[in-house]
Design an enzyme around this catalytic site. Structure first.
Site, short mmCIF file in Angstrom:
data_model
loop_
_atom_site.label_atom_id
_atom_site.label_comp_id
_atom_site.label_asym_id
_atom_site.label_seq_id
_atom_site.Cartn_x
_atom_site.Cartn_y
_atom_site.Cartn_z
N CYS A 16 0.81 -1.21 0.00
CA CYS A 16 0.00 0.00 0.00
C CYS A 16 0.85 1.26 0.00
O CYS A 16 2.05 1.23 0.25
CB CYS A 16 -0.85 0.07 1.27
SG CYS A 16 -1.97 -1.29 1.46
N GLY A 42 0.23 0.27 -5.17
CA GLY A 42 -1.02 -0.47 -5.08
C GLY A 42 -2.00 -0.02 -6.13
O GLY A 42 -2.22 1.19 -6.27
N ASN A 116 -0.24 1.34 5.88
CA ASN A 116 0.61 0.62 4.93
C ASN A 116 1.41 -0.34 5.77
O ASN A 116 2.08 0.07 6.71
CB ASN A 116 1.54 1.61 4.22
CG ASN A 116 2.60 0.89 3.39
OD1 ASN A 116 2.35 -0.19 2.89
ND2 ASN A 116 3.76 1.49 3.27
N GLY A 117 1.33 -1.63 5.44
CA GLY A 117 2.09 -2.61 6.20
C GLY A 117 1.22 -3.79 6.57
O GLY A 117 0.13 -3.95 6.04
N TYR A 256 13.60 -2.42 -5.05
CA TYR A 256 12.57 -2.62 -6.05
C TYR A 256 11.31 -1.77 -5.90
O TYR A 256 10.80 -1.21 -6.87
CB TYR A 256 12.20 -4.12 -6.06
CG TYR A 256 10.99 -4.49 -6.85
CD1 TYR A 256 10.84 -4.10 -8.18
CD2 TYR A 256 9.97 -5.25 -6.29
CE1 TYR A 256 9.71 -4.45 -8.91
CE2 TYR A 256 8.84 -5.61 -7.02
CZ TYR A 256 8.72 -5.19 -8.32
OH TYR A 256 7.62 -5.53 -9.04
#
Ligand code: SF4
Length: 473
Positions: A16, A42, A116-117, A256
Protein backbone atom coordinates in the site's frame (compact mmCIF):
# COMPACT_ATOMS: atom_id res chain seq x y z
CA UNK A 1 6.47 -1.75 -11.40
CA UNK A 2 5.84 -4.81 -13.53
CA UNK A 3 2.46 -6.25 -14.30
CA UNK A 4 2.02 -9.42 -12.30
CA UNK A 5 -0.67 -10.85 -14.55
CA UNK A 6 1.74 -11.45 -17.37
CA UNK A 7 4.30 -13.20 -15.26
CA UNK A 8 2.18 -15.52 -13.14
CA UNK A 9 2.70 -13.43 -10.00
CA UNK A 10 6.43 -14.14 -10.20
CA UNK A 11 7.43 -11.03 -8.35
CA UNK A 12 7.10 -9.26 -5.05
CA UNK A 13 4.36 -6.71 -4.61
CA UNK A 14 4.12 -3.77 -2.28
CA UNK A 15 1.01 -3.62 -0.20
CA UNK A 16 0.00 0.00 0.00
CA UNK A 17 0.77 3.68 -0.03
CA UNK A 18 -0.56 6.34 2.33
CA UNK A 19 -0.80 10.09 1.99
CA UNK A 20 -2.14 12.73 4.38
CA UNK A 21 -2.45 16.50 4.57
CA UNK A 22 -3.58 18.95 7.21
CA UNK A 23 -4.18 22.68 6.87
CA UNK A 24 -4.72 23.17 3.13
CA UNK A 25 -7.87 24.41 1.37
CA UNK A 26 -7.21 21.98 -1.53
CA UNK A 27 -6.67 18.94 0.70
CA UNK A 28 -8.64 16.53 -1.51
CA UNK A 29 -7.00 17.59 -4.80
CA UNK A 30 -3.52 17.44 -3.32
CA UNK A 31 -4.22 14.01 -1.82
CA UNK A 32 -5.35 12.87 -5.27
CA UNK A 33 -2.06 14.03 -6.81
CA UNK A 34 -0.14 12.44 -3.96
CA UNK A 35 -1.91 9.11 -4.41
CA UNK A 36 -1.29 9.26 -8.14
CA UNK A 37 2.46 9.52 -7.40
CA UNK A 38 2.13 6.49 -5.10
CA UNK A 39 0.13 4.42 -7.61
CA UNK A 40 3.02 1.95 -8.09
CA UNK A 41 2.50 0.84 -4.46
CA UNK A 42 -1.02 -0.47 -5.08
CA UNK A 43 -3.48 -0.62 -7.95
CA UNK A 44 -6.43 -2.52 -6.53
CA UNK A 45 -8.25 0.29 -4.81
CA UNK A 46 -7.90 3.93 -3.86
CA UNK A 47 -9.64 6.17 -1.38
CA UNK A 48 -9.66 9.62 0.18
CA UNK A 49 -11.43 10.76 3.35
CA UNK A 50 -11.49 14.46 4.24
CA UNK A 51 -12.94 16.39 7.14
CA UNK A 52 -14.14 19.98 7.42
CA UNK A 53 -14.02 19.70 11.20
CA UNK A 54 -17.67 18.66 11.45
CA UNK A 55 -18.07 15.62 9.27
CA UNK A 56 -16.24 13.29 6.91
CA UNK A 57 -16.48 13.21 3.13
CA UNK A 58 -15.55 9.81 1.71
CA UNK A 59 -14.73 8.53 -1.76
CA UNK A 60 -13.33 5.04 -2.24
CA UNK A 61 -13.38 2.58 -5.08
CA UNK A 62 -11.66 -0.33 -6.74
CA UNK A 63 -9.21 0.40 -9.51
CA UNK A 64 -6.58 3.01 -10.26
CA UNK A 65 -6.57 6.51 -8.76
CA UNK A 66 -7.66 7.93 -12.13
CA UNK A 67 -10.56 5.47 -12.26
CA UNK A 68 -11.81 6.12 -8.73
CA UNK A 69 -11.70 9.93 -8.78
CA UNK A 70 -13.03 12.55 -11.18
CA UNK A 71 -13.62 16.30 -11.09
CA UNK A 72 -17.07 15.86 -9.62
CA UNK A 73 -16.36 13.50 -6.77
CA UNK A 74 -13.13 15.29 -5.79
CA UNK A 75 -15.12 18.55 -5.40
CA UNK A 76 -17.41 16.81 -2.94
CA UNK A 77 -14.49 15.97 -0.61
CA UNK A 78 -14.70 18.97 1.71
CA UNK A 79 -12.32 20.34 4.28
CA UNK A 80 -8.66 21.13 4.80
CA UNK A 81 -7.58 17.79 6.29
CA UNK A 82 -7.50 14.51 4.43
CA UNK A 83 -5.97 11.06 4.33
CA UNK A 84 -5.66 8.83 1.29
CA UNK A 85 -4.65 5.31 0.42
CA UNK A 86 -3.75 3.09 -2.52
CA UNK A 87 -4.04 -0.61 -1.90
CA UNK A 88 -2.51 -3.83 -3.08
CA UNK A 89 -3.99 -6.57 -0.93
CA UNK A 90 -1.73 -9.10 0.72
CA UNK A 91 -4.19 -9.86 3.48
CA UNK A 92 -7.93 -9.58 3.20
CA UNK A 93 -9.81 -9.63 -0.07
CA UNK A 94 -9.65 -7.21 -2.95
CA UNK A 95 -13.24 -5.92 -2.75
CA UNK A 96 -14.55 -2.44 -2.06
CA UNK A 97 -15.25 -3.26 1.59
CA UNK A 98 -11.51 -3.53 2.18
CA UNK A 99 -10.64 -0.33 0.28
CA UNK A 100 -9.01 2.18 2.59
CA UNK A 101 -9.18 4.56 4.36
CA UNK A 102 -11.63 2.52 6.44
CA UNK A 103 -14.33 4.66 8.06
CA UNK A 104 -16.10 3.82 11.32
CA UNK A 105 -18.68 5.41 13.56
CA UNK A 106 -18.09 4.69 17.22
CA UNK A 107 -19.28 6.04 20.55
CA UNK A 108 -17.01 9.09 20.34
CA UNK A 109 -17.69 10.01 16.70
CA UNK A 110 -16.23 9.29 13.29
CA UNK A 111 -12.89 7.58 12.71
CA UNK A 112 -10.91 7.03 9.50
CA UNK A 113 -7.81 4.85 9.31
CA UNK A 114 -5.28 4.22 6.54
CA UNK A 115 -2.29 1.92 6.95
CA UNK A 116 0.61 0.62 4.93
CA UNK A 117 2.09 -2.61 6.20
CA UNK A 118 1.02 -5.80 7.84
CA UNK A 119 0.54 -6.89 11.42
CA UNK A 120 2.07 -10.19 12.49
CA UNK A 121 -0.37 -10.57 15.38
CA UNK A 122 -3.58 -9.54 13.59
CA UNK A 123 -5.07 -13.04 13.66
CA UNK A 124 -4.44 -13.37 17.36
CA UNK A 125 -5.89 -9.91 18.14
CA UNK A 126 -8.88 -10.50 15.90
CA UNK A 127 -9.64 -13.82 17.56
CA UNK A 128 -9.48 -12.18 21.00
CA UNK A 129 -11.70 -9.30 19.88
CA UNK A 130 -14.26 -11.62 18.31
CA UNK A 131 -14.33 -13.79 21.40
CA UNK A 132 -15.22 -10.73 23.43
CA UNK A 133 -18.01 -9.62 21.08
CA UNK A 134 -16.50 -7.49 18.28
CA UNK A 135 -18.12 -7.94 14.88
CA UNK A 136 -15.83 -7.35 11.89
CA UNK A 137 -17.02 -5.89 8.59
CA UNK A 138 -13.82 -6.35 6.60
CA UNK A 139 -10.96 -8.81 6.49
CA UNK A 140 -8.20 -6.23 6.84
CA UNK A 141 -5.70 -5.77 9.65
CA UNK A 142 -6.73 -2.12 9.76
CA UNK A 143 -10.12 -2.95 11.20
CA UNK A 144 -8.39 -4.65 14.13
CA UNK A 145 -6.84 -1.28 14.98
CA UNK A 146 -10.26 0.42 14.78
CA UNK A 147 -11.82 -2.10 17.17
CA UNK A 148 -8.97 -1.68 19.64
CA UNK A 149 -9.51 2.10 19.58
CA UNK A 150 -13.30 1.84 19.81
CA UNK A 151 -13.13 -0.47 22.83
CA UNK A 152 -10.58 1.60 24.68
CA UNK A 153 -11.70 3.30 27.88
CA UNK A 154 -9.02 5.99 27.43
CA UNK A 155 -10.34 9.56 27.77
CA UNK A 156 -9.44 10.73 24.26
CA UNK A 157 -8.48 9.52 20.79
CA UNK A 158 -4.76 10.08 21.33
CA UNK A 159 -4.61 7.90 24.45
CA UNK A 160 -6.90 5.32 22.82
CA UNK A 161 -4.64 5.19 19.76
CA UNK A 162 -1.55 4.79 21.95
CA UNK A 163 -3.20 1.97 23.83
CA UNK A 164 -4.16 0.28 20.54
CA UNK A 165 -0.76 0.70 18.90
CA UNK A 166 0.95 -0.82 21.91
CA UNK A 167 -0.90 -4.04 21.23
CA UNK A 168 0.20 -4.26 17.60
CA UNK A 169 3.20 -6.22 16.37
CA UNK A 170 4.39 -5.81 12.81
CA UNK A 171 4.88 -3.16 10.18
CA UNK A 172 2.70 -0.11 9.84
CA UNK A 173 2.83 3.44 8.63
CA UNK A 174 -0.49 4.65 9.89
CA UNK A 175 -2.86 7.61 9.80
CA UNK A 176 -5.87 7.98 12.07
CA UNK A 177 -8.28 10.88 11.53
CA UNK A 178 -11.27 12.14 13.50
CA UNK A 179 -13.12 15.40 12.91
CA UNK A 180 -10.74 17.27 15.19
CA UNK A 181 -7.53 15.23 15.32
CA UNK A 182 -5.02 13.72 12.90
CA UNK A 183 -2.61 11.09 14.22
CA UNK A 184 0.35 9.81 12.22
CA UNK A 185 2.44 6.92 13.53
CA UNK A 186 5.20 4.54 12.53
CA UNK A 187 5.76 1.06 13.97
CA UNK A 188 8.57 0.67 16.55
CA UNK A 189 10.93 -0.80 13.92
CA UNK A 190 10.14 1.72 11.20
CA UNK A 191 9.66 -1.12 8.72
CA UNK A 192 7.63 0.87 6.19
CA UNK A 193 8.71 4.34 5.05
CA UNK A 194 6.79 7.47 6.04
CA UNK A 195 7.99 11.03 5.55
CA UNK A 196 6.78 14.52 6.41
CA UNK A 197 6.90 17.72 4.35
CA UNK A 198 5.67 21.30 4.56
CA UNK A 199 3.69 23.17 1.96
CA UNK A 200 3.21 26.71 3.18
CA UNK A 201 1.24 26.35 6.40
CA UNK A 202 0.12 22.84 5.54
CA UNK A 203 1.82 19.65 6.73
CA UNK A 204 1.95 16.65 4.40
CA UNK A 205 2.75 12.96 4.97
CA UNK A 206 3.55 10.33 2.39
CA UNK A 207 4.87 6.80 2.08
CA UNK A 208 7.34 8.13 -0.47
CA UNK A 209 8.95 11.50 -1.02
CA UNK A 210 8.18 11.43 -4.77
CA UNK A 211 4.65 12.59 -3.84
CA UNK A 212 6.10 15.73 -2.24
CA UNK A 213 7.89 16.69 -5.43
CA UNK A 214 4.70 16.26 -7.44
CA UNK A 215 2.74 18.73 -5.29
CA UNK A 216 5.62 21.11 -4.56
CA UNK A 217 5.94 20.30 -0.85
CA UNK A 218 9.29 20.55 0.89
CA UNK A 219 10.65 17.49 2.67
CA UNK A 220 11.14 17.99 6.41
CA UNK A 221 12.06 14.58 7.85
CA UNK A 222 11.19 10.91 8.14
CA UNK A 223 8.87 9.76 10.91
CA UNK A 224 10.87 7.96 13.58
CA UNK A 225 10.24 4.36 14.64
CA UNK A 226 7.69 4.32 17.46
CA UNK A 227 6.85 8.00 16.93
CA UNK A 228 3.34 9.40 17.02
CA UNK A 229 2.55 12.87 15.71
CA UNK A 230 -0.68 14.49 16.83
CA UNK A 231 -2.41 17.47 15.21
CA UNK A 232 -5.39 18.93 17.05
CA UNK A 233 -6.69 22.23 18.40
CA UNK A 234 -3.45 22.63 20.36
CA UNK A 235 -1.33 22.40 17.21
CA UNK A 236 1.26 19.71 16.47
CA UNK A 237 3.09 17.64 19.03
CA UNK A 238 5.26 14.56 18.80
CA UNK A 239 5.37 11.72 21.25
CA UNK A 240 6.50 8.12 21.34
CA UNK A 241 3.99 5.38 21.95
CA UNK A 242 6.47 2.54 22.34
CA UNK A 243 10.09 2.14 23.34
CA UNK A 244 12.12 2.82 20.23
CA UNK A 245 13.49 -0.39 18.76
CA UNK A 246 16.30 -0.56 16.25
CA UNK A 247 15.12 0.75 12.91
CA UNK A 248 14.63 -2.04 10.39
CA UNK A 249 13.36 -0.34 7.26
CA UNK A 250 12.51 -2.78 4.46
CA UNK A 251 15.60 -3.11 2.25
CA UNK A 252 13.40 -4.05 -0.71
CA UNK A 253 12.17 -0.46 -0.83
CA UNK A 254 15.55 0.49 -2.26
CA UNK A 255 15.93 -2.66 -4.34
CA UNK A 256 12.57 -2.62 -6.05
CA UNK A 257 9.43 -1.08 -4.54
CA UNK A 258 10.07 2.63 -4.23
CA UNK A 259 10.17 5.01 -7.16
CA UNK A 260 13.69 5.97 -8.30
CA UNK A 261 12.97 9.64 -7.58
CA UNK A 262 12.07 8.92 -3.94
CA UNK A 263 14.48 9.16 -1.04
CA UNK A 264 13.94 6.35 1.47
CA UNK A 265 15.61 6.77 4.85
CA UNK A 266 17.39 9.79 3.36
CA UNK A 267 18.95 7.76 0.53
CA UNK A 268 17.91 8.33 -3.08
CA UNK A 269 16.54 5.13 -4.58
CA UNK A 270 18.02 5.54 -8.09
CA UNK A 271 21.47 6.27 -6.64
CA UNK A 272 21.27 3.23 -4.35
CA UNK A 273 20.25 0.99 -7.26
CA UNK A 274 23.14 2.28 -9.36
CA UNK A 275 25.51 1.43 -6.52
CA UNK A 276 23.97 -2.06 -6.37
CA UNK A 277 24.88 -2.45 -10.06
CA UNK A 278 28.44 -1.24 -9.42
CA UNK A 279 28.86 -3.61 -6.48
CA UNK A 280 27.46 -6.51 -8.52
CA UNK A 281 30.10 -5.71 -11.13
CA UNK A 282 32.80 -5.85 -8.42
CA UNK A 283 31.41 -9.06 -6.92
CA UNK A 284 30.73 -10.84 -10.22
CA UNK A 285 32.54 -9.31 -13.20
CA UNK A 286 32.02 -10.92 -16.60
CA UNK A 287 33.23 -10.42 -20.16
CA UNK A 288 30.33 -9.28 -22.30
CA UNK A 289 29.32 -6.93 -25.12
CA UNK A 290 26.19 -5.21 -23.74
CA UNK A 291 24.45 -4.67 -20.41
CA UNK A 292 20.67 -4.45 -20.26
CA UNK A 293 18.20 -4.10 -17.39
CA UNK A 294 14.72 -5.52 -17.02
CA UNK A 295 12.58 -2.38 -17.24
CA UNK A 296 11.77 -0.35 -15.28
CA UNK A 297 12.96 -1.23 -11.81
CA UNK A 298 16.31 -2.72 -12.88
CA UNK A 299 17.38 0.06 -15.23
CA UNK A 300 19.31 1.98 -12.57
CA UNK A 301 21.25 -1.11 -11.42
CA UNK A 302 22.05 -1.99 -15.05
CA UNK A 303 23.44 1.52 -15.63
CA UNK A 304 25.60 1.11 -12.52
CA UNK A 305 26.89 -2.26 -13.74
CA UNK A 306 27.69 -0.77 -17.16
CA UNK A 307 29.49 2.23 -15.67
CA UNK A 308 31.63 0.04 -13.42
CA UNK A 309 32.64 -2.40 -16.15
CA UNK A 310 32.82 -0.11 -19.17
CA UNK A 311 30.48 -2.48 -21.04
CA UNK A 312 27.92 -0.35 -22.91
CA UNK A 313 24.43 -0.08 -21.47
CA UNK A 314 21.78 -0.75 -24.10
CA UNK A 315 18.00 -1.06 -24.24
CA UNK A 316 18.01 -4.78 -24.89
CA UNK A 317 14.54 -5.22 -23.42
CA UNK A 318 11.55 -3.01 -24.09
CA UNK A 319 8.44 -2.84 -21.99
CA UNK A 320 4.98 -2.29 -23.43
CA UNK A 321 3.41 0.19 -21.04
CA UNK A 322 -0.15 -0.38 -22.18
CA UNK A 323 -0.68 -3.82 -20.69
CA UNK A 324 -3.10 -3.04 -17.88
CA UNK A 325 -5.16 -4.94 -15.38
CA UNK A 326 -7.97 -5.49 -17.87
CA UNK A 327 -5.70 -6.85 -20.60
CA UNK A 328 -6.98 -10.17 -21.99
CA UNK A 329 -4.54 -12.80 -20.84
CA UNK A 330 -3.13 -15.13 -23.48
CA UNK A 331 -4.02 -18.80 -23.24
CA UNK A 332 -1.24 -21.19 -22.32
CA UNK A 333 -1.09 -22.23 -25.99
CA UNK A 334 -0.56 -18.68 -27.17
CA UNK A 335 2.10 -18.15 -24.53
CA UNK A 336 3.93 -21.19 -25.76
CA UNK A 337 3.78 -19.80 -29.28
CA UNK A 338 5.73 -16.87 -27.93
CA UNK A 339 3.08 -14.15 -27.71
CA UNK A 340 4.96 -11.51 -25.77
CA UNK A 341 2.85 -8.67 -24.50
CA UNK A 342 4.81 -7.14 -21.72
CA UNK A 343 8.47 -7.37 -22.63
CA UNK A 344 10.27 -7.72 -25.93
CA UNK A 345 13.94 -8.31 -26.61
CA UNK A 346 15.47 -5.88 -29.10
CA UNK A 347 17.00 -8.11 -31.77
CA UNK A 348 19.13 -5.33 -33.22
CA UNK A 349 20.79 -4.80 -29.83
CA UNK A 350 21.32 -8.36 -28.60
CA UNK A 351 21.78 -10.47 -31.77
CA UNK A 352 25.27 -11.95 -31.88
CA UNK A 353 26.14 -10.36 -28.52
CA UNK A 354 27.16 -11.58 -25.09
CA UNK A 355 24.50 -9.99 -22.89
CA UNK A 356 24.52 -9.13 -19.17
CA UNK A 357 20.90 -9.04 -18.01
CA UNK A 358 20.41 -7.22 -14.68
CA UNK A 359 17.21 -7.83 -12.72
CA UNK A 360 16.16 -6.84 -9.20
CA UNK A 361 15.05 -10.21 -7.85
CA UNK A 362 14.22 -13.83 -8.59
CA UNK A 363 11.09 -15.05 -6.83
CA UNK A 364 9.84 -18.26 -8.42
CA UNK A 365 12.22 -18.18 -11.36
CA UNK A 366 9.62 -18.38 -14.12
CA UNK A 367 10.05 -14.76 -15.24
CA UNK A 368 13.84 -15.00 -15.38
CA UNK A 369 13.59 -18.17 -17.47
CA UNK A 370 11.26 -16.45 -19.95
CA UNK A 371 13.49 -13.40 -20.28
CA UNK A 372 16.65 -15.46 -20.77
CA UNK A 373 14.84 -17.51 -23.42
CA UNK A 374 13.60 -14.31 -25.07
CA UNK A 375 17.12 -12.90 -25.26
CA UNK A 376 18.48 -16.13 -26.75
CA UNK A 377 15.67 -16.27 -29.30
CA UNK A 378 16.59 -12.73 -30.28
CA UNK A 379 20.11 -13.93 -31.03
CA UNK A 380 22.10 -13.36 -27.82
CA UNK A 381 25.09 -15.71 -27.86
CA UNK A 382 25.51 -15.67 -24.06
CA UNK A 383 23.20 -14.46 -21.27
CA UNK A 384 24.76 -13.59 -17.92
CA UNK A 385 22.21 -12.82 -15.21
CA UNK A 386 23.05 -10.44 -12.35
CA UNK A 387 20.51 -9.91 -9.56
CA UNK A 388 20.60 -6.75 -7.43
CA UNK A 389 19.09 -8.41 -4.36
CA UNK A 390 20.38 -11.43 -2.44
CA UNK A 391 18.46 -14.73 -2.88
CA UNK A 392 14.93 -14.43 -1.39
CA UNK A 393 14.73 -17.52 0.82
CA UNK A 394 12.06 -16.54 3.34
CA UNK A 395 8.55 -15.13 3.11
CA UNK A 396 7.81 -11.57 4.21
CA UNK A 397 5.23 -11.06 6.96
CA UNK A 398 5.37 -7.27 6.87
CA UNK A 399 3.15 -6.38 3.95
CA UNK A 400 5.09 -7.62 0.93
CA UNK A 401 3.38 -10.28 -1.08
CA UNK A 402 5.82 -13.19 -1.25
CA UNK A 403 4.85 -16.75 -2.10
CA UNK A 404 5.26 -19.53 0.45
CA UNK A 405 8.75 -20.80 1.13
CA UNK A 406 8.08 -23.87 -1.04
CA UNK A 407 7.59 -21.63 -4.07
CA UNK A 408 10.61 -19.42 -3.48
CA UNK A 409 13.17 -20.91 -5.82
CA UNK A 410 16.13 -19.72 -3.72
CA UNK A 411 14.71 -21.53 -0.68
CA UNK A 412 14.65 -24.77 -2.63
CA UNK A 413 17.68 -24.65 -4.91
CA UNK A 414 21.32 -23.63 -4.94
CA UNK A 415 22.45 -20.73 -7.11
CA UNK A 416 23.91 -23.23 -9.59
CA UNK A 417 20.60 -25.11 -9.74
CA UNK A 418 18.74 -21.83 -10.30
CA UNK A 419 21.17 -20.94 -13.09
CA UNK A 420 20.39 -24.23 -14.79
CA UNK A 421 16.67 -23.77 -14.31
CA UNK A 422 16.57 -20.30 -15.86
CA UNK A 423 19.00 -21.27 -18.62
CA UNK A 424 21.62 -18.57 -17.99
CA UNK A 425 25.33 -18.92 -18.77
CA UNK A 426 26.21 -17.44 -15.40
CA UNK A 427 24.12 -16.20 -12.49
CA UNK A 428 25.14 -14.11 -9.47
CA UNK A 429 23.10 -12.46 -6.73
CA UNK A 430 24.50 -9.44 -4.87
CA UNK A 431 25.65 -10.28 -1.34
CA UNK A 432 23.66 -9.02 1.66
CA UNK A 433 26.67 -6.95 2.68
CA UNK A 434 26.97 -5.55 -0.85
CA UNK A 435 23.30 -4.60 -0.96
CA UNK A 436 23.49 -2.83 2.40
CA UNK A 437 26.68 -1.05 1.35
CA UNK A 438 24.86 0.14 -1.79
CA UNK A 439 21.97 1.49 0.25
CA UNK A 440 24.59 3.49 2.01
CA UNK A 441 24.21 3.08 5.75
CA UNK A 442 27.36 3.50 7.81
CA UNK A 443 29.02 0.11 8.40
CA UNK A 444 28.23 0.13 12.12
CA UNK A 445 24.51 0.53 11.42
CA UNK A 446 24.18 -1.65 8.40
CA UNK A 447 22.43 -4.67 9.82
CA UNK A 448 20.47 -2.70 12.36
CA UNK A 449 19.22 -0.14 9.89
CA UNK A 450 17.38 -2.50 7.57
CA UNK A 451 15.11 -5.47 7.56
CA UNK A 452 16.84 -8.28 5.66
CA UNK A 453 14.58 -11.07 6.88
CA UNK A 454 13.55 -12.41 3.48
CA UNK A 455 17.24 -13.01 2.71
CA UNK A 456 18.51 -14.19 6.10
CA UNK A 457 15.44 -15.33 8.06
CA UNK A 458 16.29 -12.90 10.90
CA UNK A 459 12.89 -11.26 11.44
CA UNK A 460 12.95 -8.03 13.44
CA UNK A 461 9.77 -8.93 15.38
CA UNK A 462 8.29 -12.03 16.93
CA UNK A 463 5.92 -13.64 14.39
CA UNK A 464 2.96 -14.11 16.69
CA UNK A 465 0.46 -15.34 14.12
CA UNK A 466 2.96 -17.94 12.94
CA UNK A 467 3.28 -19.13 16.52
CA UNK A 468 -0.51 -19.23 16.76
CA UNK A 469 -0.69 -21.30 13.57
CA UNK A 470 1.97 -23.63 14.91
CA UNK A 471 -0.01 -23.98 18.14
CA UNK A 472 2.71 -22.41 20.26
CA UNK A 473 0.60 -19.45 21.49
S1 SF4 B 1 11.13 -9.45 4.94
FE1 SF4 B 1 12.06 -8.57 3.06
S2 SF4 B 1 10.37 -7.66 1.90
FE2 SF4 B 1 9.65 -7.98 4.04
S3 SF4 B 1 10.05 -6.08 5.12
FE3 SF4 B 1 11.83 -7.39 5.45
S4 SF4 B 1 13.25 -6.83 3.74
FE4 SF4 B 1 11.22 -6.03 3.20
Amino acid sequence: MRDESIFDLDELNEECGVFGIIGHADAAQLTYYGLHALQHRGQESAGIVTTDGQKFSVQRGTGLVTEVFNNNNIKQLLGSTGIGHVRYSTTGGTGLANAQPLVFKYAKGELAIATNGNLVNAKKLRRELEESGSIFQTTTDTEVIAHLIARSSAPNIVEAAKEALNQLVGAYALMIMTNDTLIVAEDPHGLRPLSMAKMGEATVFSSETCAFDVIGAEFVRDIEPGEMLVFDAEGMRTTTFAPKAERAICSFEHVYFARPDSNVGGVNVHAARKRMGRILAEEAPVEADVVTGVPDSSTSAAIGFAEATGIPYELGLIKNRYVGRTFIQPSQELREQGVKMKLSAVRGVVAGKRVVMVDDSIVRGTTSRRIVTMLREAGATEVHVRISSPPVKNPCFYGIDTPDREQLIAAQKTVEEIRQEIGADTLTFISVEGMLRAIGRPASERKRGHCIACFTGEYPTVLEDELVLEGKR
